[in-house]
Each structure stands twice: as structure tokens, then as C-alpha cells.
Scaffold this motif. Structure first.
Motif, mmCIF file in Angstrom:
data_model
loop_
_atom_site.group_PDB
_atom_site.id
_atom_site.type_symbol
_atom_site.label_atom_id
_atom_site.label_comp_id
_atom_site.label_asym_id
_atom_site.label_seq_id
_atom_site.Cartn_x
_atom_site.Cartn_y
_atom_site.Cartn_z
ATOM 1 N N ASP A 38 -18.338 29.582 41.151
ATOM 2 C CA ASP A 38 -18.842 30.688 41.974
ATOM 3 C C ASP A 38 -19.283 31.868 41.098
ATOM 4 O O ASP A 38 -18.684 32.939 41.119
ATOM 5 C CB ASP A 38 -17.754 31.114 42.969
ATOM 6 N N GLY A 39 -20.330 31.649 40.319
ATOM 7 C CA GLY A 39 -20.867 32.729 39.488
ATOM 8 C C GLY A 39 -19.966 33.125 38.337
ATOM 9 O O GLY A 39 -19.971 34.279 37.910
ATOM 10 N N SER A 40 -19.197 32.178 37.816
ATOM 11 C CA SER A 40 -18.264 32.493 36.733
ATOM 12 C C SER A 40 -18.990 32.854 35.448
ATOM 13 O O SER A 40 -20.036 32.287 35.111
ATOM 14 C CB SER A 40 -17.353 31.284 36.461
ATOM 15 N N LYS A 61 -22.963 24.834 40.024
ATOM 16 C CA LYS A 61 -22.930 26.260 39.700
ATOM 17 C C LYS A 61 -23.790 27.005 40.717
ATOM 18 O O LYS A 61 -24.846 26.522 41.127
ATOM 19 C CB LYS A 61 -23.480 26.505 38.299
ATOM 20 N N LYS A 62 -23.319 28.153 41.124
ATOM 21 C CA LYS A 62 -24.051 28.975 42.082
ATOM 22 C C LYS A 62 -23.755 30.443 41.823
ATOM 23 O O LYS A 62 -22.854 30.778 41.050
ATOM 24 C CB LYS A 62 -23.654 28.615 43.522
ATOM 25 N N GLN A 63 -24.515 31.311 42.478
ATOM 26 C CA GLN A 63 -24.256 32.744 42.341
ATOM 27 C C GLN A 63 -22.963 33.121 43.045
ATOM 28 O O GLN A 63 -22.517 32.441 43.964
ATOM 29 C CB GLN A 63 -25.418 33.552 42.904
ATOM 30 N N ASN A 64 -22.363 34.208 42.608
ATOM 31 C CA ASN A 64 -21.070 34.634 43.152
ATOM 32 C C ASN A 64 -21.214 35.114 44.593
ATOM 33 O O ASN A 64 -22.018 35.987 44.897
ATOM 34 C CB ASN A 64 -20.489 35.753 42.287
ATOM 35 N N GLU A 65 -20.438 34.497 45.499
ATOM 36 C CA GLU A 65 -20.420 34.898 46.907
ATOM 37 C C GLU A 65 -19.007 35.002 47.470
ATOM 38 O O GLU A 65 -18.823 35.387 48.618
ATOM 39 C CB GLU A 65 -21.198 33.883 47.760
ATOM 40 N N GLY A 66 -17.994 34.615 46.702
ATOM 41 C CA GLY A 66 -16.637 34.590 47.218
ATOM 42 C C GLY A 66 -16.249 33.200 47.670
ATOM 43 O O GLY A 66 -17.082 32.317 47.880
ATOM 44 N N GLN A 67 -14.936 33.009 47.843
ATOM 45 C CA GLN A 67 -14.432 31.655 48.052
ATOM 46 C C GLN A 67 -14.858 31.026 49.378
ATOM 47 O O GLN A 67 -15.080 29.815 49.468
ATOM 48 C CB GLN A 67 -12.908 31.616 47.921
ATOM 49 N N GLY A 68 -14.975 31.818 50.435
ATOM 50 C CA GLY A 68 -15.342 31.261 51.732
ATOM 51 C C GLY A 68 -16.720 30.623 51.711
ATOM 52 O O GLY A 68 -16.896 29.461 52.109
ATOM 53 N N PHE A 69 -17.713 31.355 51.246
ATOM 54 C CA PHE A 69 -19.082 30.839 51.221
ATOM 55 C C PHE A 69 -19.245 29.764 50.149
ATOM 56 O O PHE A 69 -20.108 28.896 50.275
ATOM 57 C CB PHE A 69 -20.065 31.973 51.004
ATOM 58 N N THR A 70 -18.408 29.807 49.120
ATOM 59 C CA THR A 70 -18.441 28.745 48.116
ATOM 60 C C THR A 70 -17.924 27.434 48.710
ATOM 61 O O THR A 70 -18.438 26.354 48.407
ATOM 62 C CB THR A 70 -17.620 29.149 46.883
#
Length: 322
Positions: A38-40, A61-70
Motif C-alpha cells: 500500500d504505497g510502501s 504494488k499500489k498507491q497508499n490508500e489505507g488498509q480498507g481500500f487496499t
């Protein structure tokens, strides 16, 4: 049943290594693993790649959105009949998926949660924190007790959702601040069956020191108010207990300074609570050190949660600010 294990990850490469190692030991093998970065900044790609020959594993890998949306990102790419969510700081016993599969076969649930415990490898502080988070004197045992009060709400460190429930309910609509409880309530409101699988335990590391634990529980207190903005009826009297405890501790301190007459009442109540925590934790862990640390953990938990709860209750309920 084919399970999709979904693990959001944020700057914790060592944790995911330990978690994946436990998944290689599962006695039930019909599952895939999705690790979503999550955008680490400090990513775990090199570590995860060492497990590709041991697990049916996909890494994203993705942009940081928080655990729920991940987790939603994982749901959309999962192939399983049933989605299992773990936090990256968990260790999974070898029989976990076997237990879940047998339980769902015997008594099907559209969503489930399991309890957490302390692994032998945990530090005394981690074991004390684990005790505090599962103690009947702090949480009432509601986080993993089949005799808990009211409807059971799975927590996302150890949670499963059927594909059918996800297709109807969708994914998480908030990414932090109680996203798992909101999701559980929403799934239940759609008529799906939710319950606890008591033997589906994971070993949850949580936080390694009391400062980190304080920050986490302060956040949890705020989250309870956030959940009530979606489901006002879910703000129950029991949720006010940590706030009442916190105010009681503050009042006792004030009374000890200004009133020698009333102070003994508060002191006696706190003494009884402290002794209950100490002896119960000693009995559970067979360790005097963990028993003493459990007192610190219990007070940290209740006061941190209470202050977070009071902060957002005042801001969002009394002052009506978002």
C-alpha cells in the motif's frame, strides 16, 4: 473450498516474511495469497519473491490508500470462493485453514472472525498487551469470546468473507477508523450470517511497546465514534466504559490532591481493578513479570481508548464537527 488470503502491507517487510513462513506450513493447501503493498517506501518485493516457489502467491504494488481500500484491491483480484483477511503482524497456526474449512462445512457462515492470542515467541510486553486486549476486565472478552455481548463483529486482523457476501455488500467504504466493524455491521444488515469460529486463532503481535499501543488504542477510541456516524444504534452503553474509567482515574487523582475524605473510595476501586488484572493475568500466563506488565497494558488500553473516544465524541457529537 478455495481460499484467497488477502494481506495489506505498509512498510513492514520483516513482518510479512514471518507471516508467509507460517502460511507455508498450512495443513490445508487449497488457497492463494495476495500481498498488496500500500504505497510502501520500504517495500517487501524481494522478500515476497522468495516464497513464490512455496506458495500460490501474487504480489501487487499500489498507491497508499489505507488498509480498507487496499483489501478492496485484493477482493477485486482474488479467485477464491472465500476471502480471508490477515494483518501483516499475525502468525498463523498450521491448522488454521483446516479448522476454518471444517467449521464452514459443518455450519456455514457468510462472514466469520476468529480470536487472537500470544505466541510463545512474543516478548513479555507483547504478551501483556495480548492479555489486555482479550481480558474480561478490559474488553469483556468481546474480541474472541463466543459468549460475548450482542452481535459478534469480526476484526480485520482475522476475518473471512464469502464471495457472495462481498458481491452483494461490496467492499470497505472507509479505509481506517473502524472500517472492519462498519463492514461487519453492513454485511449483517443485508441478512448474511456472521459468527465466531472459536478455534480459528491467530497470534497477533499488535504493538511492541506501550507508546505504540497507546497510539493504536487512542485511534480505536476515535474509530468507535466514526462507526456511529454510519450506524448510530451501534453506539451502546458498553462503549462508554473506557471513557468512564478514564474520567474516574482523573477524578481519583484530583481527589487525592484536594479531598482526603473522598479519595479512599476511588483508590479502593482502582486497587480492586488492579488486583483483578494482576491475578488473572498471572493465572493465564504463569508469569509474575507479565502479570505486572498487564496492569500497565490494561491502564494504557482503557485510558488511551477513553481519551480518543471522549475527543471525538465531543468534537463530532457535541460540537457536530466532521
Amino acid at each position: 473450498m478455495f481460499f484467497s488470503i488477502i494481506i495489506p502491507l505498509y512498510n513492514r517487510p520483516q513482518e510479512i516474511k514471518e507471516l508467509l513462513e507460517t502460511l507455508t506450513l498450512q495443513t490445508y493447501s487449497n488457497f492463494e495469497v495476495l500481498v498488496i503493498e500500500d504505497g510502501s517506501v520500504n517495500d517487501a518485493e524481494a522478500i515476497v519473491n522468495t516464497f513464490t516457489d512455496k506458495l500460490n502467491l501474487r504480489y501487487f504494488k499500489k498507491q497508499n490508500e489505507g488498509q480498507g481500500f487496499t483489501r478492496n484491491f485484493g477482493f477485486e483480484r482474488a479467485k477464491g470462493d472465500y476471502f480471508v483477511i490477515f494483518d501483516s503482524d499475525c502468525l498463523i497456526p498450521p491448522a488454521y485453514l483446516q479448522i476454518v474449512n471444517e467449521s464452514l462445512t459443518a455450519n456455514y457462515l457468510d462472514a466469520y472472525g476468529g480470536p487472537d492470542g500470544a505466541h510463545d515467541s512474543f516478548t513479555p510486553t507483547q504478551k501483556a498487551i495480548s492479555y489486555s486486549m482479550t481480558s474480561p476486565f478490559t474488553t469483556g472478552g468481546i474480541r474472541g469470546n463466543k459468549k460475548g455481548i450482542g452481535q459478534f463483529h469480526p476484526r480485520s486482523f482475522n476475518m473471512g468473507v464469502s464471495r457472495q457476501a462481498w458481491e452483494k455488500a461490496g467492499g470497505f467504504i472507509i479505509t481506517r477508523l473502524g472500517e472492519d466493524i462498519e463492514y461487519s455491521i453492513r454485511i449483517h444488515s443485508l441478512g448474511f450470517k456472521i459468527g465466531l469460529i472459536p478455534d480459528a486463532i491467530v497470534y497477533h503481535k499488535r504493538r511492541t511497546n506501550f507508546y505504540q499501543f497507546y497510539k493504536q488504542l487512542h485511534f480505536f477510541g476515535r474509530a468507535r465514534i466514526n462507526i456511529s456516524t454510519f450506524f448510530p444504534q451501534e453506539l451502546k452503553l458498553v462503549h462508554f466504559f473506557p471513557a468512564a474509567f478514564t474520567l474516574g482515574v482523573m477524578l481519583t487523582i484530583i481527589l487525592n490532591i484536594f479531598s482526603s475524605v473522598l479519595a479512599p473510595i476511588g483508590n479502593f476501586i482502582l486497587l480492586i481493578f488492579t488486583l483483578l488484572i494482576f491475578f488473572h493475568a498471572w493465572w493465564k500466563n504463569k508469569s509474575l513479570k507479565i502479570a505486572f506488565l498487564s496492569i500497565v497494558a490494561a491502564f494504557t488500553q482503557l485510558i488511551a481508548y477513553g481519551l480518543g473516544f471522549i475527543q471525538d465524541f465531543w468534537k463530532r457529537k457535541v460540537l457536530s464537527r466532521s
